[in-house]
Design a protein around this motif. Structure first.
Motif, PDB file in Angstrom:
ATOM      1  N   ALA A  50       2.224 -15.469  -5.795  1.00 44.85           N
ATOM      2  CA  ALA A  50       2.453 -14.007  -4.852  1.00 44.85           C
ATOM      3  C   ALA A  50       3.711 -14.899  -3.917  1.00 44.85           C
ATOM      4  CB  ALA A  50       1.508 -13.906  -3.456  1.00 44.85           C
ATOM      5  N   ASN A  51       3.209 -16.302  -3.426  1.00 43.79           N
ATOM      6  CA  ASN A  51       4.655 -16.223  -2.422  1.00 43.79           C
ATOM      7  C   ASN A  51       5.515 -17.280  -4.401  1.00 43.79           C
ATOM      8  OD1 ASN A  51       6.553 -18.255  -1.107  1.00 43.79           O
ATOM      9  ND2 ASN A  51       5.186 -18.338  -0.008  1.00 43.79           N
ATOM     10  N   PRO A  52       6.225 -16.505  -4.614  1.00 41.19           N
ATOM     11  CA  PRO A  52       7.573 -17.262  -5.112  1.00 41.19           C
ATOM     12  C   PRO A  52       7.945 -19.132  -4.948  1.00 41.19           C
ATOM     13  CG  PRO A  52       8.370 -14.965  -4.934  1.00 41.19           C
ATOM     14  CD  PRO A  52       7.348 -15.142  -4.197  1.00 41.19           C
ATOM     15  N   ALA A  53       8.002 -18.858  -3.647  1.00 40.23           N
ATOM     16  CA  ALA A  53       8.699 -20.080  -3.240  1.00 40.23           C
ATOM     17  C   ALA A  53       7.112 -21.730  -3.541  1.00 40.23           C
ATOM     18  CB  ALA A  53       8.859 -20.465  -1.797  1.00 40.23           C
ATOM     19  N   ILE A  54       5.977 -21.270  -3.509  1.00 37.42           N
ATOM     20  CA  ILE A  54       4.999 -22.307  -3.474  1.00 37.42           C
ATOM     21  C   ILE A  54       5.123 -23.239  -5.346  1.00 37.42           C
ATOM     22  CG2 ILE A  54       2.550 -22.456  -4.365  1.00 37.42           C
ATOM     23  CD1 ILE A  54       2.363 -20.425  -1.962  1.00 37.42           C
ATOM     24  N   GLY A  55       5.841 -24.282  -5.224  1.00 36.79           N
ATOM     25  CA  GLY A  55       5.517 -25.191  -6.230  1.00 36.79           C
ATOM     26  C   GLY A  55       6.103 -24.661  -6.903  1.00 36.79           C
TER      27      GLY A  55
END
Length: 62
Positions: A50-55
């Protein structure tokens, strides 16, 4: 042209047409198979979170 030459030519052309039809069917089957494999590969790609910045970022500060 002799009648024998005409018959031989007609037989050769018919054989060539049959070979072309068989080759076309084999190519169509191969392309269908490749499409199936490509669809499977695309379906296997995991969805983005959902949050593209995670990972995707590495914290380099301590």
């Amino acid at each position: 042209m002799d009648a024998a030459n005409i018959a031989s030519l007609a037989t050769s052309l018919d054989s060539m047409q049959l070979n072309n039809q068989v080759s076309t069917l084999v190519l169509k089957k191969a392309l269908d198979n490749q499409q199936s494999v490509a669809s499977g590969i695309l379906d296997a790609i995991p969805q983005l979170p959902a949050n593209p910045a995670i990972g995707r970022n590495i914290n380099t500060t301590a």
